[in-house]
Design a protein around this motif. Structure first.
Motif, mmCIF file in Angstrom:
data_model
loop_
_atom_site.group_PDB
_atom_site.id
_atom_site.type_symbol
_atom_site.label_atom_id
_atom_site.label_comp_id
_atom_site.label_asym_id
_atom_site.label_seq_id
_atom_site.Cartn_x
_atom_site.Cartn_y
_atom_site.Cartn_z
ATOM 1 N N LYS A 39 8.284 -1.352 -8.417
ATOM 2 C CA LYS A 39 7.962 -0.024 -7.913
ATOM 3 C C LYS A 39 7.816 -0.058 -6.398
ATOM 4 C CE LYS A 39 5.697 1.442 -12.127
ATOM 5 N NZ LYS A 39 4.457 1.884 -12.740
ATOM 6 N N PRO A 40 8.038 1.071 -5.740
ATOM 7 C CA PRO A 40 7.887 1.096 -4.277
ATOM 8 C C PRO A 40 6.422 0.927 -3.872
ATOM 9 C CG PRO A 40 8.387 3.288 -5.128
ATOM 10 C CD PRO A 40 8.506 2.339 -6.275
ATOM 11 N N PRO A 41 6.170 0.353 -2.700
ATOM 12 C CA PRO A 41 4.788 0.122 -2.246
ATOM 13 C C PRO A 41 3.954 1.399 -2.136
ATOM 14 C CG PRO A 41 6.340 -1.028 -0.822
ATOM 15 C CD PRO A 41 7.142 -0.192 -1.756
ATOM 16 N N GLU A 42 4.601 2.529 -1.960
ATOM 17 C CA GLU A 42 3.863 3.791 -1.841
ATOM 18 C C GLU A 42 3.136 4.155 -3.134
ATOM 19 O OE1 GLU A 42 7.392 3.797 -1.220
ATOM 20 O OE2 GLU A 42 6.923 3.145 0.813
ATOM 21 N N MET A 43 3.571 3.603 -4.236
ATOM 22 C CA MET A 43 2.948 3.918 -5.529
ATOM 23 C C MET A 43 1.761 3.002 -5.846
ATOM 24 S SD MET A 43 6.152 4.845 -7.976
ATOM 25 C CE MET A 43 5.069 5.400 -9.275
ATOM 26 N N ILE A 44 1.516 1.992 -5.027
ATOM 27 C CA ILE A 44 0.429 1.050 -5.282
ATOM 28 C C ILE A 44 -0.882 1.639 -4.792
ATOM 29 C CG2 ILE A 44 -0.477 -1.243 -4.731
ATOM 30 C CD1 ILE A 44 2.453 -2.136 -4.331
ATOM 31 N N SER A 45 -1.904 1.552 -5.614
ATOM 32 C CA SER A 45 -3.241 1.988 -5.222
ATOM 33 C C SER A 45 -3.981 0.804 -4.605
ATOM 34 C CB SER A 45 -4.004 2.497 -6.440
ATOM 35 O OG SER A 45 -5.375 2.640 -6.133
ATOM 36 N N GLY A 46 -4.316 0.920 -3.332
ATOM 37 C CA GLY A 46 -5.051 -0.142 -2.656
ATOM 38 C C GLY A 46 -6.427 -0.368 -3.259
ATOM 39 N N PHE A 88 -1.281 -6.415 -3.352
ATOM 40 C CA PHE A 88 -2.134 -5.943 -2.263
ATOM 41 C C PHE A 88 -1.428 -6.125 -0.918
ATOM 42 C CE2 PHE A 88 -6.034 -5.897 0.375
ATOM 43 C CZ PHE A 88 -6.576 -4.714 -0.110
ATOM 44 N N SER A 89 -0.711 -7.237 -0.760
ATOM 45 C CA SER A 89 0.033 -7.454 0.492
ATOM 46 C C SER A 89 1.172 -6.452 0.612
ATOM 47 C CB SER A 89 0.557 -8.888 0.571
ATOM 48 O OG SER A 89 1.619 -9.100 -0.332
ATOM 49 N N ARG A 90 1.820 -6.113 -0.505
ATOM 50 C CA ARG A 90 2.868 -5.082 -0.469
ATOM 51 C C ARG A 90 2.279 -3.742 -0.061
ATOM 52 N NH1 ARG A 90 5.368 -3.915 -5.565
ATOM 53 N NH2 ARG A 90 6.829 -2.726 -4.320
ATOM 54 N N TRP A 91 1.122 -3.406 -0.616
ATOM 55 C CA TRP A 91 0.457 -2.151 -0.266
ATOM 56 C C TRP A 91 0.088 -2.138 1.218
ATOM 57 C CZ3 TRP A 91 -4.591 -1.554 1.515
ATOM 58 C CH2 TRP A 91 -5.013 -0.239 1.659
ATOM 59 N N ALA A 92 -0.496 -3.234 1.705
ATOM 60 C CA ALA A 92 -0.911 -3.305 3.110
ATOM 61 C C ALA A 92 0.292 -3.193 4.048
ATOM 62 C CB ALA A 92 -1.669 -4.611 3.363
ATOM 63 N N ARG A 93 1.399 -3.839 3.692
ATOM 64 C CA ARG A 93 2.616 -3.712 4.496
ATOM 65 C C ARG A 93 3.131 -2.279 4.474
ATOM 66 N NH1 ARG A 93 5.113 -7.576 1.781
ATOM 67 N NH2 ARG A 93 3.987 -9.431 2.323
ATOM 68 N N GLY A 94 3.084 -1.658 3.318
ATOM 69 C CA GLY A 94 3.531 -0.275 3.179
ATOM 70 C C GLY A 94 2.674 0.699 3.977
ATOM 71 N N GLN A 95 1.396 0.393 4.126
ATOM 72 C CA GLN A 95 0.482 1.229 4.902
ATOM 73 C C GLN A 95 0.538 0.917 6.393
ATOM 74 O OE1 GLN A 95 -1.438 3.769 3.590
ATOM 75 N NE2 GLN A 95 -0.231 3.340 1.767
ATOM 76 N N GLY A 96 1.226 -0.169 6.744
ATOM 77 C CA GLY A 96 1.348 -0.547 8.154
ATOM 78 C C GLY A 96 0.292 -1.519 8.641
ATOM 79 N N TYR A 97 -0.541 -2.029 7.747
ATOM 80 C CA TYR A 97 -1.583 -2.970 8.164
ATOM 81 C C TYR A 97 -1.027 -4.350 8.492
ATOM 82 C CZ TYR A 97 -4.863 0.482 6.359
ATOM 83 O OH TYR A 97 -5.565 1.627 6.127
ATOM 84 N N LEU A 98 0.057 -4.744 7.869
ATOM 85 C CA LEU A 98 0.628 -6.076 8.074
ATOM 86 C C LEU A 98 2.020 -6.015 8.689
ATOM 87 C CD1 LEU A 98 -0.323 -7.843 4.713
ATOM 88 C CD2 LEU A 98 -1.485 -7.982 6.904
ATOM 89 N N SER A 99 2.329 -4.938 9.366
ATOM 90 C CA SER A 99 3.683 -4.812 9.900
ATOM 91 C C SER A 99 3.870 -5.736 11.096
ATOM 92 C CB SER A 99 3.973 -3.373 10.297
ATOM 93 O OG SER A 99 3.145 -2.983 11.363
ATOM 94 N N PRO A 100 5.023 -6.381 11.215
ATOM 95 C CA PRO A 100 5.279 -7.295 12.322
ATOM 96 C C PRO A 100 5.369 -6.578 13.669
ATOM 97 C CG PRO A 100 7.118 -7.297 10.751
ATOM 98 C CD PRO A 100 6.075 -6.367 10.248
#
Length: 109
Positions: A39-46, A88-100
């Protein structure tokens, strides 16, 4: 072979106890997490993923401390912890918390 099976059947962690059926039921969390990887990261509940990480961490400790040690429960929750941390890492990347990009911007300033 029959005596080995009978010993397992009647053991304190055998299929006649909750030490066996509890972990078997908890494998559903692991399977659900693996299915959610598509599923896409946008569907993950942090919030839910974080709660599942805490839940599995607590029950890993419980499985280790309870007597007799429940290795099946320990492996189940270690697997779930791994899957949930990845989610959780997919969610954080999707939210921009772990973006390079943010790391590169911080280094250039």
């Amino acid at each position: 072979m029959a005596s080995t099976f009978r010993a397992f059947l009647n053991s304190p962690v055998g299929p006649k106890t909750s030490h066996f059926w509890g972990p078997v039921a908890n494998w559903g969390f692991v399977v659900a997490g693996l299915v959610d990887m598509k599923k896409p990261p946008e569907m993950i509940s942090g919030n839910m993923t974080g709660a599942m990480c805490v839940y599995s961490a607590l029950f890993m400790r419980f499985a280790w401390m309870v007597q007799p040690r429940n290795y099946l429960l320990l492996v189940c929750h270690a697997s779930n912890e791994t899957v949930q941390l990845y989610q959780f890492s997919r969610w954080a990347r999707g939210q921009g918390y772990l973006s390079p990009e943010k790391k590169e911007e911080a280094k250039s300033q």
